[in-house]
Design an enzyme around this catalytic site. Sequence first.
Site, PDB file in Angstrom:
ATOM      1  N   ASP A 178      -0.805  26.528  37.085  1.00 22.26           N
ATOM      2  CA  ASP A 178      -1.065  25.278  37.807  1.00 22.26           C
ATOM      3  C   ASP A 178      -0.651  24.164  36.841  1.00 22.26           C
ATOM      4  OD1 ASP A 178      -2.747  22.927  38.785  1.00 22.26           O
ATOM      5  OD2 ASP A 178      -3.315  24.379  40.285  1.00 22.26           O
ATOM      6  N   ALA A 201      -9.721  30.543  44.600  1.00 21.26           N
ATOM      7  CA  ALA A 201     -10.351  30.269  43.308  1.00 21.26           C
ATOM      8  C   ALA A 201      -9.579  29.157  42.606  1.00 21.26           C
ATOM      9  CB  ALA A 201     -10.356  31.525  42.449  1.00 21.26           C
ATOM     10  N   LYS A 202     -10.133  28.628  41.574  1.00 22.15           N
ATOM     11  CA  LYS A 202      -9.409  27.680  40.718  1.00 22.15           C
ATOM     12  C   LYS A 202     -10.081  27.671  39.354  1.00 22.15           C
ATOM     13  CE  LYS A 202      -5.821  25.224  41.167  1.00 22.15           C
ATOM     14  NZ  LYS A 202      -4.738  25.632  42.068  1.00 22.15           N
ATOM     15  N   GLY A 203      -9.273  27.500  38.324  1.00 20.42           N
ATOM     16  CA  GLY A 203      -9.844  27.456  36.986  1.00 20.42           C
ATOM     17  C   GLY A 203      -9.227  26.349  36.184  1.00 20.42           C
TER      18      GLY A 203
END
Length: 438
Positions: A167, A126-128
């Site tokens: 991140d 996933a990434k946000g």
Amino acid sequence: MGGLYQKPDVLSSSIYKEPAPILDRENPFESMIERFNVAAEILELDPGFYEYLATPVHIHIVSIPVVMDSGRIKVFEGIRVIHNEVLGPSKGGIRYAPDVTIDEMKALAAWMTWKCAIIGVPFGGAKGGVKCDPRKLSIGELERLTRRYTADLVDVFGPDKDIPAPDMNTNEQIMAWVLDTYSMHARRTESAVVTGKPLILGGSQGRREATGRGVMIVTMAALERLHLRPSECTVAVQGFGNVGSVAARLLQEQGCKVVAVSDITGGYYNPDGLHIPDLIEYAEEHHRLLEGYPRAERITNEELLTLDVDILVPAAKENQITAENAPDVKARIIVEGANGPTTPEADEILNKKGTLIIPDILANAGGVTVSYFEWVQNRQGFYWTLDRVNRRLDRMMRTAFNNVYSATQKYNTSMRIGAYVIAVDKVASALRIRGIYA
Ligand code: NAD
């Protein structure tokens, strides 16, 4: 002692991240797909599986209203992309940056799916991100933004569903706010909903050095394969931050002779070997910079990359080994501590020369591995010693290295493509067994 509520440290960068590579900004998703395509071709992946694995399973877009310090409401765009959850709950960082886009999030989420599969942690990818310039936000505004983003995604996040981490421009403090907001909604403290937390909230021992330690472990595994003894090997490390300084220190502890290191201020060289703890102490006393370090010869960063050494560890930033300098790179082994330090053109030149490149997606996976350990410890409610964390990290990184190395030999390809082959094969196999829910 400070007051009860000390000013939170939101501006310091987190030393423990799940960062992703800087992909082609024009079309990041296509640049991810390029390598996936090579692996899919080698595996003769069924076209339906190809389509499934190339497509994210969920994309969430939220509008985040924040009451600014001025009293005005400003609305920010927040994104969370879940690429795949076939192997387990999805995992991936949250970044705050003005140029966050859906295409970039899609690419980075897929990249996390492959990374988790390669290292063998039971997570999807996933990434946000939130489109904002965190340097222009006050601490209060950042906290409100983080809490509202979390609240808007409270049904998406969860220890069994989707687990964020730091991140770009997000750190331990921001993860602590994610934890607190989620826990308020859940009506209980839910530590395992996020990793990269402060130690006191359930972070893991060994996390600070996890990425650099992972770099050392895969380097040792490569030396064994090439029948080289650490004491016979010289090393140059580009970048002396979290990853580079730890990798340099641990490689020296293993017996390698680290002859050069560098940071943004230039390179420091001693053909008889540098004293890494001395350099670390010097950097700590000089705002984390090596400028003026007296017990080494000055060289340029460019010279460092082309030194006649056995092992080169680029651990600074992307695009450092390029078509221009690759022909002059003499190292036999390159261990990519940084994300994307070698351009595709340089990759081709080095592969032809027979240089063994341990790709970023494997070499710097120590961070996400200890993220997984953090999640396991939170769920067990039992915290491991540093020794246990390091032993388990060693075992997982070595197993991943061996799997990738075997795939490389089996398919007669580079370790980079070998790594993708392992990942795509693993996720596709799990999907085949699970089947498609009608
Ligand atoms: P950091 O900010 O702690 O250190 C970066 C270092 O590189 C600093 O010493 C800086 O002076 C140096 N540097 C910057 N530009 C340079 C240049 N042009 N030439 C030489 N040195 C230069 O960052 P970090 O956390 O060590 O991360 C380094 C790389 O590793 C990044 O690509 C990051 O995405 C990647 N990475 C980090 C982690 C982690 O857990 N920290 C995990 C995976 C990957």
